[in-house]
Design an enzyme around this catalytic site. Structure first.
Site, PDB file in Angstrom:
ATOM      1  N   ASP A  82       0.826  -1.212   0.000  1.00 23.67           N
ATOM      2  CA  ASP A  82       0.000   0.000   0.000  1.00 23.67           C
ATOM      3  C   ASP A  82       0.861   1.262   0.000  1.00 23.67           C
ATOM      4  OD1 ASP A  82      -2.096  -1.701   0.143  1.00 23.67           O
ATOM      5  OD2 ASP A  82      -2.922  -0.920   2.024  1.00 23.67           O
ATOM      6  N   HIS A 234       3.826  -2.447   3.114  1.00 22.54           N
ATOM      7  CA  HIS A 234       3.854  -1.069   2.609  1.00 22.54           C
ATOM      8  C   HIS A 234       5.165  -0.815   1.863  1.00 22.54           C
ATOM      9  CE1 HIS A 234       0.872  -0.879   5.867  1.00 22.54           C
ATOM     10  NE2 HIS A 234       0.324   0.124   5.192  1.00 22.54           N
TER      11      HIS A 234
END
Length: 726
Positions: A82, A234
């Site tokens: 993300d 991430h």
């Protein structure tokens, strides 16, 4: 100033440029919206969320008005990342994936994609999957539906620009596992389905955002037993070194346990028993054009803000440099001139001719002439008033004063330079003082003004101009500007021997020096600046005498101020262009060109022109960036200006009371001067002609001066003609 269509065109162009700047800053503010890491916040109530969702898989399909959830196949892992792309960490993560032969799904932030399209294009080319994670990473439940749609569609366009394809995979910002869906974001998942998106949640959260250590990241990402998992990681939002290291360990570890790695859409193919899954579709030509427009807009906005940042730095450096130079050199000038043993040489008692060019100056001409004729210079003062075709009673008023040392010369209107040259030609003496018709001298001003001529190298002397009418706030702003921007600067220029301007209100010249430069030129609208530059180039020294004070009437309205400064600015640019060859000359001309012209260019034009950027970035920073840092920087700049003002007022022996308007001056007066410079620069670049503007006078030049009362006019003896008319 030109009238009609050219003026309207400049106004329209200025309005368009201002609108473009505002638009660019709004785009930049939008794309630079700060977001918090995905972990912030917690789930709320689940009353409206179906049990099949909270107890179902991480893939939720609400398209077509129905609800279906899907789990990953056993021993199958989909790595998802993300908040990217990040120019540092995304390529490093991609390198680890490439080394292990694994593809992943990247849920990207649209603003980042617009800035790093190449990274996303490389990810897609290597077989990785691109999903949507919103454009600015907001809390979508707090936005109206139209803005949420914009968040998705703009990210799609950014992805289209990078990959040429549209994605059907969506992960809402700040989402986690399916069992964490609450009443606030369940409507968003339904809405996403209506827009054609599959909502992708997570099964295991590595919690790498908190940088808990490589071992903890690996444990957090590992599924229980043989269950399949969509793993949350991430590739942006901070230092991801631990994520890179954990990924390099996690992939071999899970493979050793019999796991395979795939993308989310490939996992769905397994779930659907080999049926194709439409996770991406080719972009249409219209999508491509819109994508190009979006990326271009963000790129331009980034470039403009970066440029403004550089210019802000330039303004700061110029301001600091000017402040240091003023403190050092102006202070040195004041200490030297005020020393008890300071003297220009033997006292100058030579007679002086004062030339006063006058055009429709009836409001102030009597006070001006009386102050000049009554000066205490021991060598005597001759006043020559050149009436330049006035249509009022200027000449008659002077004649009616019947002062024995005053002459009036009437000539057809030919402009101020011509009037000055006529006055010089008719003057009887070799020291010539030039004075504007709205200016009032103190009794000792002429005496002090001519003392520097004891030094034979001095060709001209600039006096100390004071604003006489200080009642209005506009006039107070000019009072501050005269003390700081003119008189303090003249001290600096005096020390550097590159004085650019002798003020028209009070200046003295040797006749020989004027002859050397061919008199006062008609070539520019700033004849005083033009003549001063010519004197410096000719090798004459031009100095500043602070004790010679003259009181002038400053414009009392913004319109009058605009007209005056427009002419000054344009005339200064004309003079700089006229004397541009001094930059490559040798001798005194070259010295002035390489010292004086850069000073004027940087501190007289560039700094005032760029100074409003401080206020532009202040407003931008207060609303769209860290307001405390922004306000602190602006207050630091204001404090520096205030300190400069205090020093200038102390050196000029002025009261500090008017400085209370200084903060307001930063928001109004400086913007006006900025616009004047813009208009002047536009006029200069377009070659338009600017006519002379006669300002309205009220005869209040001496309102703030402590002048003695005027003496009564002498009687006219019988049989004797009035003195002075020629």
């Amino acid at each position: 100033m030109t009238r009609g269509k050219p003026r309207i065109t400049r106004i329209v162009v200025g309005a368009v440029l201002l609108s473009m700047l505002v638009g660019v800053l709004l785009v930049e503010a939008y794309v630079n919206a700060e977001f918090h890491p995905d972990h912030t916040g917690g789930p709320g109530a689940h009353a409206s969320v179906p049990r099949e969702v909270t107890e179902g898989g991480a893939i939720i399909d609400t398209r077509g008005g129905t609800v279906h959830t899907y789990r990953m196949p056993p021993k199958t892992i989909a790595l998802t990342f993300d908040d990217g792309p990040d120019p540092m960490w995304t390529p490093r993560i991609a390198a680890v994936l490439r080394r292990h032969g694994v593809n992943a799904t990247f849920f990207v932030v649209g603003t980042q994609v617009t800035r790093h399209t190449g990274i996303v294009a490389d990810l897609a080319a290597e077989g990785n999957e691109i999903g949507i994670h919103s454009f600015t990473h907001p809390r979508l439940e707090e936005l109206p539906a139209w803005q949420r749609d914009l968040e998705y569609s703009q990210t799609q366009l950014a992805v289209v620009r990078a990959t040429g394809k549209k994605s059907a995979l969506l992960r809402l910002p700040y989402s986690s596992s399916a069992n964490a869906i609450d009443d606030a974001n369940w409507p968003l998942i339904n809405e996403a389905g209506r827009l054609g998106y599959l909502s992708i949640m997570t099964d295991t959260d590595s919690r790498d955002w908190s940088r808990p250590g490589v071992d903890a990241i690996v444990r957090g990402a590992t599924p229980e037993g043989d269950a399949g998992s969509i793993v949350l990681l991430h590739d942006a939002g901070g230092d991801r070194a631990q994520t890179v290291a954990a990924l390099d360990r996690f992939i071999p570890l899970m493979r050793s346990r019999g796991y395979t790695f795939t993308t989310v859409s490939d996992a769905l193919v397994k779930v659907f028993d080999g049926r194709p899954v439409s996770a991406e579709t080719p972009a249409t030509p219209d999508d491509q054009r819109r994508a190009l427009a979006l990326v271009t807009a963000v790129s331009v906005a980034d470039w403009v803000l970066d440029t403004l940042g550089v210019l802000f730095l330039v303004v700061g450096l110029l301001t600091i440099a000017r402040t240091i130079a003023l403190f050092l050199l102006a202070g040195r000038h004041a200490r030297r001139r005020r020393a008890r043993n300071w003297a220009w040489g033997p006292p100058v008692h030579l007679p002086v001719s004062v030339v006063v060019p006058a055009y429709n100056e009836k409001e102030g001409i009597e006070a001006a002439v009386r102050s000049l004729a009554g000066g205490d210079h021991p060598g005597g003062i001759e006043v020559v008033v050149v009436d330049d075709g006035s249509t009022d009673d200027t000449a008659a008023l002077v004649e009616a004063m019947r002062l024995p040392n005053v002459r009036v010369v009437r000539i057809p209107n030919g402009g101020k330079p011509n009037a000055l040259n006529v006055g010089v030609a008719l003057a009887k003496h070799d020291i010539i003082v030039m004075v504007d018709g709205d200016t009032v001298f103190e009794p000792d001003s002429v005496r002090h003004l001519v003392q520097p001529f004891a030094d034979p190298s001095v060709g001209a002397v600039a006096g100390n101009v004071k604003v006489g009418n200080r009642n209005s706030i506009v006039a107070r702003w000019q009072h501050i500007e005269y003390v700081i921007g003119f008189n303090l600067d003249r001290r600096l220029y005096d020390i550097l021997r590159c004085m650019p301007t002798i003020p028209g209100a009070i200046g003295a010249f040797r006749r020989e020096a004027l002859q050397d430069i061919g008199g006062i030129s008609h070539d520019t609208l700033a004849e005083d600046t033009d003549a001063t530059m010519a004197l410096c180039r000719s090798g004459w020294r031009v100095v500043y005498e602070e004790r010679a004070r003259a009181w002038t009437e400053a414009p009392s309205t913004l319109r009058q101020l605009w007209l005056q400064r427009y002419r000054w600015s344009y005339g200064t640019m004309q003079a700089m262009w006229k004397h541009r060859r001094s930059l490559v000359d040798g001798g005194p001309s070259g010295r002035f060109g390489r010292v004086g012209l850069p000073f004027i260019a940087f501190f007289g034009i560039a700094l005032p022109l760029l100074a409003p950027l401080i206020d532009v970035l202040l407003v931008y920073g207060l609303f769209f960036s860290g307001w405390m840092v922004t306000a602190g920087l602006w207050l630091a700049m204001l404090a520096m200006q205030f300190l400069t003002a205090v020093v200038a007022f102390r050196l000029d022996k002025e009261k500090l009371r008017p400085l209370w308007v200084l903060p307001l001056q930063q928001f109004v007066y400086r913007q006006l001067m900025y616009l004047v410079l813009i208009q002047s620069l536009g006029t200069a670049l377009t070659g338009a002609r600017l006519r002379w503007h006669k300002l309205h006078r009220a005869g209040s030049a001496g309102a703030s001066a402590n002048l003695p009362p005027p003496p009564p006019p002498p009687p006219v003896p019988r049989g004797v003609a009035k003195v002075g008319r020629e």
